[in-house]
Structures are given as C-alpha cells and as structure tokens.
Design an enzyme around this catalytic site. Sequence first.
Site, PDB file in Angstrom:
ATOM      1  N   LYS A  11       6.482  -2.696   0.205  1.00 39.61           N
ATOM      2  CA  LYS A  11       5.200  -2.383  -0.424  1.00 39.61           C
ATOM      3  C   LYS A  11       4.650  -3.604  -1.181  1.00 39.61           C
ATOM      4  O   LYS A  11       5.379  -4.596  -1.383  1.00 39.61           O
ATOM      5  CB  LYS A  11       5.390  -1.187  -1.359  1.00 39.61           C
ATOM      6  CG  LYS A  11       5.776   0.105  -0.633  1.00 39.61           C
ATOM      7  CD  LYS A  11       5.849   1.279  -1.613  1.00 39.61           C
ATOM      8  CE  LYS A  11       6.281   2.556  -0.918  1.00 39.61           C
ATOM      9  NZ  LYS A  11       6.240   3.718  -1.856  1.00 39.61           N
ATOM     10  N   TYR A  51      -0.458   8.446   4.182  1.00 39.32           N
ATOM     11  CA  TYR A  51      -0.038   9.316   3.073  1.00 39.32           C
ATOM     12  C   TYR A  51      -0.797  10.650   3.073  1.00 39.32           C
ATOM     13  O   TYR A  51      -0.893  11.304   2.022  1.00 39.32           O
ATOM     14  CB  TYR A  51      -0.227   8.586   1.741  1.00 39.32           C
ATOM     15  CG  TYR A  51       0.880   7.585   1.432  1.00 39.32           C
ATOM     16  CD1 TYR A  51       2.231   7.971   1.467  1.00 39.32           C
ATOM     17  CD2 TYR A  51       0.591   6.269   1.078  1.00 39.32           C
ATOM     18  CE1 TYR A  51       3.246   7.063   1.177  1.00 39.32           C
ATOM     19  CE2 TYR A  51       1.605   5.356   0.779  1.00 39.32           C
ATOM     20  CZ  TYR A  51       2.930   5.768   0.830  1.00 39.32           C
ATOM     21  OH  TYR A  51       3.938   4.869   0.525  1.00 39.32           O
ATOM     22  N   ASN A 114       7.769   1.443  -6.062  1.00 33.43           N
ATOM     23  CA  ASN A 114       9.184   1.585  -5.728  1.00 33.43           C
ATOM     24  C   ASN A 114       9.604   0.770  -4.502  1.00 33.43           C
ATOM     25  O   ASN A 114      10.552   1.105  -3.814  1.00 33.43           O
ATOM     26  CB  ASN A 114       9.566   3.065  -5.615  1.00 33.43           C
ATOM     27  CG  ASN A 114       8.726   3.800  -4.580  1.00 33.43           C
ATOM     28  OD1 ASN A 114       8.006   3.181  -3.810  1.00 33.43           O
ATOM     29  ND2 ASN A 114       8.847   5.112  -4.541  1.00 33.43           N
ATOM     30  N   HIS A 117       9.110   1.679   1.660  1.00 35.95           N
ATOM     31  CA  HIS A 117       8.813   2.977   2.285  1.00 35.95           C
ATOM     32  C   HIS A 117       9.753   3.172   3.467  1.00 35.95           C
ATOM     33  O   HIS A 117      10.146   2.206   4.124  1.00 35.95           O
ATOM     34  CB  HIS A 117       7.368   3.004   2.800  1.00 35.95           C
ATOM     35  CG  HIS A 117       7.097   4.188   3.676  1.00 35.95           C
ATOM     36  ND1 HIS A 117       6.805   5.431   3.164  1.00 35.95           N
ATOM     37  CD2 HIS A 117       7.135   4.334   5.029  1.00 35.95           C
ATOM     38  CE1 HIS A 117       6.672   6.289   4.169  1.00 35.95           C
ATOM     39  NE2 HIS A 117       6.864   5.646   5.313  1.00 35.95           N
ATOM     40  N   GLU A 128       4.078   7.379  12.039  1.00 37.95           N
ATOM     41  CA  GLU A 128       3.846   6.179  11.238  1.00 37.95           C
ATOM     42  C   GLU A 128       3.971   4.907  12.082  1.00 37.95           C
ATOM     43  O   GLU A 128       3.176   3.977  11.926  1.00 37.95           O
ATOM     44  CB  GLU A 128       4.827   6.163  10.053  1.00 37.95           C
ATOM     45  CG  GLU A 128       4.536   7.314   9.085  1.00 37.95           C
ATOM     46  CD  GLU A 128       5.589   7.498   8.001  1.00 37.95           C
ATOM     47  OE1 GLU A 128       6.579   6.732   7.954  1.00 37.95           O
ATOM     48  OE2 GLU A 128       5.413   8.432   7.193  1.00 37.95           O
TER      49      GLU A 128
HETATM   50  P1  DAT Z   1       9.008   8.590  -0.527  1.00 40.46           P
HETATM   51  O1  DAT Z   1       8.267   7.283  -0.646  1.00 40.46           O
HETATM   52  O2  DAT Z   1      10.397   8.494  -1.099  1.00 40.46           O
HETATM   53  O3  DAT Z   1       8.971   9.158   0.857  1.00 40.46           O
HETATM   54  P2  DAT Z   1       7.031  10.625  -1.245  1.00 40.46           P
HETATM   55  O4  DAT Z   1       6.694  10.719   0.211  1.00 40.46           O
HETATM   56  O5  DAT Z   1       7.326  11.899  -1.962  1.00 40.46           O
HETATM   57  O6  DAT Z   1       8.265   9.636  -1.499  1.00 40.46           O
HETATM   58  O7  DAT Z   1       5.848   9.933  -2.027  1.00 40.46           O
HETATM   59  C1  DAT Z   1       5.200   8.807  -1.463  1.00 40.46           C
HETATM   60  C2  DAT Z   1       4.944   7.806  -2.558  1.00 40.46           C
HETATM   61  O8  DAT Z   1       4.041   8.357  -3.508  1.00 40.46           O
HETATM   62  C3  DAT Z   1       6.180   7.426  -3.368  1.00 40.46           C
HETATM   63  O9  DAT Z   1       6.951   6.424  -2.744  1.00 40.46           O
HETATM   64  C4  DAT Z   1       5.574   6.974  -4.647  1.00 40.46           C
HETATM   65  C5  DAT Z   1       4.378   7.890  -4.814  1.00 40.46           C
HETATM   66  N1  DAT Z   1       4.709   9.045  -5.649  1.00 40.46           N
HETATM   67  C6  DAT Z   1       5.467  10.101  -5.293  1.00 40.46           C
HETATM   68  N2  DAT Z   1       5.587  10.981  -6.299  1.00 40.46           N
HETATM   69  C7  DAT Z   1       4.875  10.447  -7.332  1.00 40.46           C
HETATM   70  C8  DAT Z   1       4.604  10.861  -8.664  1.00 40.46           C
HETATM   71  N3  DAT Z   1       5.085  12.011  -9.160  1.00 40.46           N
HETATM   72  N4  DAT Z   1       3.844  10.038  -9.434  1.00 40.46           N
HETATM   73  C9  DAT Z   1       3.342   8.886  -8.946  1.00 40.46           C
HETATM   74  N5  DAT Z   1       3.561   8.439  -7.688  1.00 40.46           N
HETATM   75  C10 DAT Z   1       4.316   9.208  -6.905  1.00 40.46           C
HETATM   76 MG    MG Z   2       7.491  10.065   1.956  1.00 43.98          MG
END
Ligand code: DAT
Ligand code: MG
Length: 139
Positions: A11, A51, A114, A117, A128
């Site tokens: 990222k 997303y 974080n 991805h 994706e």
């Molecule tokens: P991942 O990236 O582990 O698949 P996800 O699909 O639940 O996680 O969410 C996608 C991204 O969105 C994640 O990497 C960071 C952001 N995100 C997720 N939950 C969040 C939250 N509660 N507050 C802010 N950003 C968040």
């Molecule tokens: Mg995800």
Amino acid sequence: DRMERTFAMIKPDGVRRGLTAEILARIQRKGYRVVGLKQMVIPRETAEAHYGEHKERPFFGELVDFITGGPVVAIALEGENAIAGWRAMMGATNPANAAPGSIRADYATTVGENVTHGSDSPESAERELGLFFKPEELL
Ligand code: DAT
Ligand code: MG
C-alpha cells in the site's frame, strides 16, 4: 497442496516508507512466485471497485483516499495455498492484533495504514487479479 494465485499489494504507506524490497524479500524467501508486478497509482474507480464490499462503511472515503494517495506495488503471487498463506504472512487487519513476526505486526501501528493487502478468498483473488492485471501481464 492446492496451487493458487492471489493478489497482494504494498500500500502507499509501505511504498512511501521504503518497505518494498523488504516485503518482496519475505515473499520470495517464503517461496511464492511473483507472476505479476507493477508500481502504479490506482485510479479512483479501480479503488472503489476493489474495496466495493466496504462501500457502506464509515471509513470507505478515507480508505479510497489513502489507497489512491500515492504509488502502490501490485503483485500477483502463485504458490501452494498462496491465498491463506499470504494472509497469514500479513497478519490481522489491525496491527495491534497481528501475530508477532507478521508484516503488519512488524511494520504497522494503525488499522488505516497497514502496509499490505491480500485477497481473502479464491473468488476475491480472481476478481482482484482481474482488476489490476491484464491476462498477458501474468507470466
Ligand atoms: P484486510 O485488509 O485485512 O482484508 P478489510 O478487508 O476488513 O481488511 O478492510 C480493508 C481495509 O480497510 C483494511 O486493510 C484497512 C481498512 N479498514 C478496515 N477496518 C477499518 C476500520 N475499522 N477503520 C479504519 N480502516 C479500516
Ligand atoms: Mg479485505
């Protein structure tokens, strides 16, 4: 022993912080094959599609702003059980909950930034990879 392809990404925070080589080194040490690789700025429409499952969440706007806010490294990986395996290497979404030694535990402190991805299922991986790579870009 299921041969899989998955979509991985470094990222904008990871690229900006100069973590590209370290993350690629972990992937290659693990033994996954890099079958597609490019540095790019993600178009807004692509980010919103990528997303899409989160579009009703309160953080969606911030997430799209962040992911389009600088270059990323898009990576297509291939290997045995690569989908779950790459997710395990990354660690939990929130770095505070990520297993010691995982990428998010080692390199990140906030859920918003974080570092990496990874696709979460075979269906997500196919979708994706199709968003980010043309078939002829996967070698
Ligand atoms: P991942 O990236 O582990 O698949 P996800 O699909 O639940 O996680 O969410 C996608 C991204 O969105 C994640 O990497 C960071 C952001 N995100 C997720 N939950 C969040 C939250 N509660 N507050 C802010 N950003 C968040
Ligand atoms: Mg995800």
